[in-house]
Write a protein that holds these residues in place. Structure first.
Motif, PDB file in Angstrom:
ATOM      1  N   VAL A 118       0.821  -1.207   0.000  1.00 28.89           N
ATOM      2  CA  VAL A 118       0.000   0.000   0.000  1.00 28.89           C
ATOM      3  C   VAL A 118       0.857   1.261   0.000  1.00 28.89           C
ATOM      4  N   LEU A 119       0.282   2.306  -0.550  1.00 33.15           N
ATOM      5  CA  LEU A 119       0.811   3.670  -0.538  1.00 33.15           C
ATOM      6  C   LEU A 119      -0.244   4.501   0.173  1.00 33.15           C
ATOM      7  N   THR A 120       0.158   5.369   1.095  1.00 33.63           N
ATOM      8  CA  THR A 120      -0.825   6.166   1.839  1.00 33.63           C
ATOM      9  C   THR A 120      -0.733   7.634   1.431  1.00 33.63           C
ATOM     10  N   ILE A 121      -1.909   8.271   1.372  1.00 29.37           N
ATOM     11  CA  ILE A 121      -1.989   9.678   1.004  1.00 29.37           C
ATOM     12  C   ILE A 121      -2.865  10.379   2.025  1.00 29.37           C
ATOM     13  N   VAL A 122      -2.345  11.460   2.587  1.00 29.92           N
ATOM     14  CA  VAL A 122      -3.047  12.225   3.608  1.00 29.92           C
ATOM     15  C   VAL A 122      -3.465  13.558   3.020  1.00 29.92           C
ATOM     16  N   GLU A 123      -4.721  13.905   3.247  1.00 35.68           N
ATOM     17  CA  GLU A 123      -5.205  15.210   2.838  1.00 35.68           C
ATOM     18  C   GLU A 123      -4.858  16.210   3.934  1.00 35.68           C
ATOM     19  N   ALA A 124      -4.116  17.240   3.561  1.00 31.29           N
ATOM     20  CA  ALA A 124      -3.676  18.240   4.532  1.00 31.29           C
ATOM     21  C   ALA A 124      -4.875  18.962   5.122  1.00 31.29           C
ATOM     22  N   LYS A 125      -4.872  19.101   6.424  1.00 33.06           N
ATOM     23  CA  LYS A 125      -5.955  19.820   7.099  1.00 33.06           C
ATOM     24  C   LYS A 125      -5.638  21.313   7.104  1.00 33.06           C
ATOM     25  N   ASN A 126      -6.648  22.112   6.904  1.00 34.57           N
ATOM     26  CA  ASN A 126      -6.497  23.577   6.894  1.00 34.57           C
ATOM     27  C   ASN A 126      -5.436  24.042   5.893  1.00 34.57           C
ATOM     28  N   GLU A 127      -5.310  23.288   4.793  1.00 30.79           N
ATOM     29  CA  GLU A 127      -4.367  23.618   3.718  1.00 30.79           C
ATOM     30  C   GLU A 127      -2.915  23.660   4.176  1.00 30.79           C
ATOM     31  N   SER A 128      -2.584  22.998   5.283  1.00 29.64           N
ATOM     32  CA  SER A 128      -1.224  23.018   5.805  1.00 29.64           C
ATOM     33  C   SER A 128      -0.537  21.679   5.543  1.00 29.64           C
ATOM     34  N   ILE A 129       0.334  21.674   4.544  1.00 29.08           N
ATOM     35  CA  ILE A 129       1.097  20.459   4.220  1.00 29.08           C
ATOM     36  C   ILE A 129       1.909  20.023   5.439  1.00 29.08           C
ATOM     37  N   VAL A 130       2.561  20.968   6.097  1.00 29.68           N
ATOM     38  CA  VAL A 130       3.439  20.642   7.226  1.00 29.68           C
ATOM     39  C   VAL A 130       2.669  19.942   8.341  1.00 29.68           C
ATOM     40  N   SER A 131       1.459  20.403   8.630  1.00 31.35           N
ATOM     41  CA  SER A 131       0.697  19.789   9.718  1.00 31.35           C
ATOM     42  C   SER A 131       0.275  18.360   9.395  1.00 31.35           C
ATOM     43  N   GLY A 132       0.299  17.971   8.120  1.00 34.41           N
ATOM     44  CA  GLY A 132      -0.068  16.607   7.732  1.00 34.41           C
ATOM     45  C   GLY A 132       1.093  15.634   7.720  1.00 34.41           C
ATOM     46  N   LEU A 133       2.329  16.120   7.906  1.00 31.20           N
ATOM     47  CA  LEU A 133       3.495  15.240   7.798  1.00 31.20           C
ATOM     48  C   LEU A 133       3.510  14.148   8.873  1.00 31.20           C
ATOM     49  N   GLY A 134       3.184  14.485  10.113  1.00 30.34           N
ATOM     50  CA  GLY A 134       3.180  13.491  11.186  1.00 30.34           C
ATOM     51  C   GLY A 134       2.159  12.402  10.941  1.00 30.34           C
ATOM     52  N   GLN A 135       0.957  12.809  10.549  1.00 26.58           N
ATOM     53  CA  GLN A 135      -0.093  11.835  10.246  1.00 26.58           C
ATOM     54  C   GLN A 135       0.320  10.940   9.080  1.00 26.58           C
ATOM     55  N   TYR A 153       6.146   4.556   0.611  1.00 33.26           N
ATOM     56  CA  TYR A 153       5.994   5.922   0.140  1.00 33.26           C
ATOM     57  C   TYR A 153       4.681   6.504   0.643  1.00 33.26           C
ATOM     58  N   GLY A 154       4.630   7.825   0.687  1.00 32.23           N
ATOM     59  CA  GLY A 154       3.415   8.510   1.078  1.00 32.23           C
ATOM     60  C   GLY A 154       3.405   9.906   0.494  1.00 32.23           C
ATOM     61  N   ALA A 155       2.267  10.565   0.661  1.00 33.33           N
ATOM     62  CA  ALA A 155       2.132  11.939   0.169  1.00 33.33           C
ATOM     63  C   ALA A 155       1.175  12.694   1.074  1.00 33.33           C
ATOM     64  N   VAL A 156       1.432  13.982   1.187  1.00 33.60           N
ATOM     65  CA  VAL A 156       0.508  14.900   1.833  1.00 33.60           C
ATOM     66  C   VAL A 156       0.083  15.886   0.751  1.00 33.60           C
ATOM     67  N   THR A 157      -1.214  16.134   0.646  1.00 36.58           N
ATOM     68  CA  THR A 157      -1.689  17.007  -0.416  1.00 36.58           C
ATOM     69  C   THR A 157      -2.842  17.896   0.038  1.00 36.58           C
ATOM     70  N   THR A 158      -2.890  19.065  -0.555  1.00 36.11           N
ATOM     71  CA  THR A 158      -4.056  19.941  -0.423  1.00 36.11           C
ATOM     72  C   THR A 158      -4.946  19.801  -1.651  1.00 36.11           C
ATOM     73  N   GLY A 159      -4.536  18.945  -2.570  1.00 40.03           N
ATOM     74  CA  GLY A 159      -5.195  18.815  -3.868  1.00 40.03           C
ATOM     75  C   GLY A 159      -4.411  19.565  -4.916  1.00 40.03           C
ATOM     76  N   ASP A 160      -4.185  20.847  -4.682  1.00 41.96           N
ATOM     77  CA  ASP A 160      -3.425  21.633  -5.649  1.00 41.96           C
ATOM     78  C   ASP A 160      -1.925  21.675  -5.343  1.00 41.96           C
ATOM     79  N   ARG A 161      -1.516  21.169  -4.169  1.00 37.06           N
ATOM     80  CA  ARG A 161      -0.096  21.056  -3.826  1.00 37.06           C
ATOM     81  C   ARG A 161       0.169  19.654  -3.260  1.00 37.06           C
ATOM     82  N   TRP A 162       1.303  19.056  -3.647  1.00 41.50           N
ATOM     83  CA  TRP A 162       1.657  17.696  -3.237  1.00 41.50           C
ATOM     84  C   TRP A 162       3.083  17.661  -2.722  1.00 41.50           C
ATOM     85  N   LYS A 163       3.294  16.990  -1.572  1.00 39.52           N
ATOM     86  CA  LYS A 163       4.637  16.755  -1.028  1.00 39.52           C
ATOM     87  C   LYS A 163       4.769  15.252  -0.814  1.00 39.52           C
ATOM     88  N   PHE A 164       5.893  14.687  -1.262  1.00 39.13           N
ATOM     89  CA  PHE A 164       6.086  13.243  -1.232  1.00 39.13           C
ATOM     90  C   PHE A 164       7.122  12.835  -0.180  1.00 39.13           C
TER      91      PHE A 164
END
Length: 197
Positions: A118-135, A153-164
């Motif tokens: 599996v690959l996991t993808i977290v949707e950033a809360k309040n548009e904050s990529i950094v706050s989603g890194l721990g989750q 591998y994983g990703a944090v995204t706001t939809g319009d921005r992605w960090k891997f």
């Protein structure tokens, strides 16, 4: 350390790093050598129709349904993967590695249950990529256990921005680059590379 988290959403970056004794590399762009792919006309049209509304509405639900899901559906069409949204992923309750994951991508053709890898993808809360890194890292640790693999591998995204992110054993590499929708081909290429067969 503060109280031990009881679900993925309670993990912050410092907590997950300390609990699992992770080393962080935030400077190496491990995605740099991944060549972009060509998005399909279908995805381009979906995003042209949806992005403005999703960003104007500015809710996590709108971003999830109108931006993230079409991108993950494109991944599903390009590779033999299944995308789960909001699925419970309880791997180790004692460590707090439990709860719902925003998105799980499995390199499997099984629709009824989550099957490794599996690959996991977290949707950033309040548009904050950094706050989603721990989750995200917590879900990736769970994926390591579930996949029985050192590399995940994983990703944090706001939809319009992605960090891997990548974990290899206890070494975490957080790409210093955030890719936006102008780099859609790169986002798709990294997702493809991160989806293990």
């Amino acid at each position: 350390m503060t109280d031990k988290p009881t679900s993925y959403e309670q993990f912050t970056l410092p907590i997950v790093q300390e609990m699992f004794e992770l080393g962080l590399d935030e400077r190496t762009n491990w995605t740099a050598n991944i060549e972009p792919v060509e998005p399909s006309p279908r995805l381009l049209q979906d995003l042209e129709d949806n992005v403005l509304l999703a960003l104007a509405t500015n809710t996590e639900k709108a971003r999830s349904e109108l931006i993230i899901t079409p991108i993950l559906n494109e991944l599903r069409r390009r590779k033999n993967v299944v995308v789960f949204s909001g699925k419970t992923f309880n791997v180790n309750e004692e460590l707090g590695l439990k709860g719902r994951c925003d998105f799980i991508v499995t390199a499997s053709d099984e629709f009824y249950y989550i099957k490794a890898p599996v690959l996991t993808i977290v949707e950033a809360k309040n548009e904050s990529i950094v706050s989603g890194l721990g989750q995200c890292l917590a879900t990736m640790i769970a994926a390591q256990i579930f996949n029985q693999s050192d590399i995940v591998y994983g990703a944090v995204t706001t939809g319009d921005r992605w960090k891997f992110l990548q974990i290899n054993g206890k070494a975490v590499s957080i790409s210093p680059v955030e890719y936006n929708l102008d780099n859609l081909g790169k986002i798709l290429a990294v997702l493809e590379a991160a989806t293990l067969d």
